[in-house]
Design an enzyme around this catalytic site. Sequence first.
Site, PDB file in Angstrom:
ATOM      1  N   LYS A   1      -1.727   6.711  -2.873  1.00 10.84           N
ATOM      2  CA  LYS A   1      -1.639   6.491  -4.327  1.00 10.84           C
ATOM      3  C   LYS A   1      -2.692   7.286  -5.102  1.00 10.84           C
ATOM      4  CE  LYS A   1       0.465   1.916  -3.776  1.00 10.84           C
ATOM      5  NZ  LYS A   1       0.790   0.648  -4.420  1.00 10.84           N
TER       6      LYS A   1
ATOM      7  N   HIS B   1       2.992  -4.720  11.333  1.00  4.80           N
ATOM      8  CA  HIS B   1       2.372  -5.302  12.489  1.00  4.80           C
ATOM      9  C   HIS B   1       3.401  -5.688  13.553  1.00  4.80           C
ATOM     10  CE1 HIS B   1      -0.450  -8.764  13.806  1.00  4.80           C
ATOM     11  NE2 HIS B   1       0.113  -8.165  14.817  1.00  4.80           N
TER      12      HIS B   1
ATOM     13  N   THR C   1      16.948  13.372  12.482  1.00  3.14           N
ATOM     14  CA  THR C   1      17.935  12.368  12.846  1.00  3.14           C
ATOM     15  C   THR C   1      17.374  10.975  12.708  1.00  3.14           C
ATOM     16  OG1 THR C   1      17.404  13.086  15.050  1.00  3.14           O
ATOM     17  CG2 THR C   1      19.664  13.422  14.334  1.00  3.14           C
TER      18      THR C   1
ATOM     19  N   ARG D   1      -2.492   7.825  -8.805  1.00  2.00           N
ATOM     20  CA  ARG D   1      -2.879   6.810  -9.787  1.00  2.00           C
ATOM     21  C   ARG D   1      -4.292   7.012 -10.330  1.00  2.00           C
ATOM     22  NH1 ARG D   1      -1.782   0.945  -8.354  1.00  2.00           N
ATOM     23  NH2 ARG D   1      -2.573   0.808 -10.486  1.00  2.00           N
TER      24      ARG D   1
ATOM     25  N   THR E   1       0.825  -1.205   0.000  1.00  3.64           N
ATOM     26  CA  THR E   1       0.000   0.000   0.000  1.00  3.64           C
ATOM     27  C   THR E   1       0.863   1.261   0.000  1.00  3.64           C
ATOM     28  OG1 THR E   1      -0.134  -0.211   2.406  1.00  3.64           O
ATOM     29  CG2 THR E   1      -2.034  -0.989   1.136  1.00  3.64           C
ATOM     30  N   GLY E   2       2.164   1.100   0.344  1.00  2.00           N
ATOM     31  CA  GLY E   2       3.070   2.245   0.331  1.00  2.00           C
ATOM     32  C   GLY E   2       3.596   2.641   1.703  1.00  2.00           C
ATOM     33  N   LYS E   3       3.632   1.711   2.646  1.00  3.77           N
ATOM     34  CA  LYS E   3       4.101   2.022   4.001  1.00  3.77           C
ATOM     35  C   LYS E   3       5.562   2.480   3.990  1.00  3.77           C
ATOM     36  CE  LYS E   3       3.184  -2.144   5.512  1.00  3.77           C
ATOM     37  NZ  LYS E   3       2.623  -2.709   4.274  1.00  3.77           N
TER      38      LYS E   3
HETATM   39  P1  GDP Z   1       4.688  -1.485   1.543  1.00  2.00           P
HETATM   40  O1  GDP Z   1       4.688  -2.941   1.209  1.00  2.00           O
HETATM   41  O2  GDP Z   1       3.377  -1.073   2.146  1.00  2.00           O
HETATM   42  O3  GDP Z   1       5.856  -1.034   2.360  1.00  2.00           O
HETATM   43  O4  GDP Z   1       4.704  -0.726   0.133  1.00  2.00           O
HETATM   44  P2  GDP Z   1       5.916   0.031  -0.586  1.00  2.00           P
HETATM   45  O5  GDP Z   1       6.203   1.330   0.062  1.00  2.00           O
HETATM   46  O6  GDP Z   1       7.041  -0.906  -0.737  1.00  2.00           O
HETATM   47  O7  GDP Z   1       5.213   0.349  -1.987  1.00  2.00           O
HETATM   48  C1  GDP Z   1       4.771  -0.668  -2.848  1.00  2.00           C
HETATM   49  C2  GDP Z   1       4.791  -0.180  -4.278  1.00  2.00           C
HETATM   50  O8  GDP Z   1       3.863   0.877  -4.457  1.00  2.00           O
HETATM   51  C3  GDP Z   1       6.151   0.374  -4.691  1.00  2.00           C
HETATM   52  O9  GDP Z   1       6.383   0.044  -6.034  1.00  2.00           O
HETATM   53  C4  GDP Z   1       5.969   1.873  -4.533  1.00  2.00           C
HETATM   54  O10 GDP Z   1       6.802   2.610  -5.380  1.00  2.00           O
HETATM   55  C5  GDP Z   1       4.519   2.044  -4.915  1.00  2.00           C
HETATM   56  N1  GDP Z   1       3.915   3.198  -4.256  1.00  2.00           N
HETATM   57  C6  GDP Z   1       3.944   3.521  -2.940  1.00  2.00           C
HETATM   58  N2  GDP Z   1       3.273   4.650  -2.721  1.00  2.00           N
HETATM   59  C7  GDP Z   1       2.803   5.068  -3.918  1.00  2.00           C
HETATM   60  C8  GDP Z   1       2.036   6.186  -4.346  1.00  2.00           C
HETATM   61  O11 GDP Z   1       1.634   7.058  -3.583  1.00  2.00           O
HETATM   62  N3  GDP Z   1       1.746   6.254  -5.690  1.00  2.00           N
HETATM   63  C9  GDP Z   1       2.152   5.310  -6.582  1.00  2.00           C
HETATM   64  N4  GDP Z   1       1.816   5.480  -7.857  1.00  2.00           N
HETATM   65  N5  GDP Z   1       2.892   4.262  -6.208  1.00  2.00           N
HETATM   66  C10 GDP Z   1       3.211   4.129  -4.892  1.00  2.00           C
HETATM   67 MG    MG Z   2       7.484  -2.183   3.074  1.00  2.00          MG
END
Ligand code: GDP
Ligand code: MG
Length: 457
Positions: free
Chosen positions: A136, A85, A44, A139, A21-23
């Site tokens: 996102k 988590h 920091t 998108r 999801t983008g964490k």
């Molecule tokens: P996590 O598994 O929740 O930590 O997710 P990630 O931060 O690793 O993000 C998963 C994928 O979604 C990666 O390819 C990111 O570049 C993409 N991503 C994360 N946030 C966004 C966003 O706001 N917009 C878009 N288009 N892609 C995003």
């Molecule tokens: Mg991650």
Amino acid sequence: AKRTTDVLRAPVICVLGHVDTGKTKMLDTIRRTNVQDGEAGGITQQIGATQVPASAIKERCKMVKDFDPEGLKLPGFLIIDTPGHESFANLRSRGSSLCDLAILVVDIMHGLEPQTIESIKLLVKRRTPFVIALNKIDRLYGWESNPRKDVRQLIKSQANSPQLEFKERLQKTVAEFAEQGLNVALAWENPDPNEYISIVPTSAFLGDGIGNLMAHIAQYSQTTHAKKLAYCEELDCSVMEVKALPGLGTTIDVILVNGALHVGDIIILAGTDGPIMTPIRELLMPQPLKEMRVKNAYEHFPVIKGAQGVKVLAKNLEKALAGLPLFVAHREDEVDLLREQVQEQLNQALHSIKLTSEGVYVQASTLGSLEALLEFLRSQKIPYCGVNIGPVHKKDVLKASTMLEHNAEFATILAFDVKVERDAQLYADNEGVRIFQADIIYHLQDAFLKYREELKQ
Ligand code: GDP
Ligand code: MG
């Protein structure tokens, strides 16, 4: 202890949500911008956490219309670096959570997903307030990004089609939260922050809405949760990780939420062979980022006040367990009581786990990783009849071996990120108990499922 809401500490913030999801991106964005901005930042990289000072929050929230920088009372945010988590579950105190506030990241294109729902349950159970980052938004088809604009204005300034799509997806997400029994609303339309959880639309990727998210978190925590954030002398400290480092020996990384740690303090914490008592030898924090070029990565402190991420050096930490609170004994006569308390908390945490009469035996390095693994096993309908934390000993094999009489496939130990003692392995080989060892949850599952298939054939 006396508390006043005049002096607030930094809230401890965790990032939760479904995979992808983008964490991680959200954390990177919050950090990177400040690193790039250099001066205004002063950010920091803490031990296991990132300290975002008030100056960086102000800088970041400049474009947010209803944010008053003069009114910022927080010294900053302390954001836990490892999203998920597991780190959330490791931040605990007397069964509740030390995390003051969580950011629940939801992908606007996907809405609520299985781990989002797991996260919600966990947050509700621990009564941790949270803010939803509806991520996102870039998108949405035809979205025009502008991270320098208030995201509310930015949405209004979009063409018809992305605006409509935003509304539709937002409504869908709101309905999905309602199915989970939660009222949610856009942050600037929230009628009552005690009843509704706020949503801030974001693009962790491009930066849209990140200012609004930070402004909202600041505002929400210093008003609705000011009491909880009043700095207090009473120690609230949690062991996040146990790490062996060359030249330093075994160290522990702690999140010091409240109170202070001093060099020389007698600390008491959980260990695999019972509570550990040891004096603090050194207290370390990393150098501020701009001084990172200096070879010596750590700075030494005689005393550190919360909220901070701290590396603690002391003897006898080899058997320390992560995922539980750490105490300081100020007087001789407190020692026994605190030892009992530490043991009691570990027992409680382990006993609160519901076991089935038949199932695998599960062992992990921290309470948080144990919980994450168990959650995963539940989702895969793999039952477990015993759990433990720390290295696999002979007595664990003995417990797992009782399954041999019932159901041979369950005479199995899933050892997640822990060592297996030599005599334990030998004993297991003799008895016919299988031990699967891995650092990645999915690898353990694969190994177990493959083994189960083999047994069937
Ligand atoms: P996590 O598994 O929740 O930590 O997710 P990630 O931060 O690793 O993000 C998963 C994928 O979604 C990666 O390819 C990111 O570049 C993409 N991503 C994360 N946030 C966004 C966003 O706001 N917009 C878009 N288009 N892609 C995003
Ligand atoms: Mg991650």
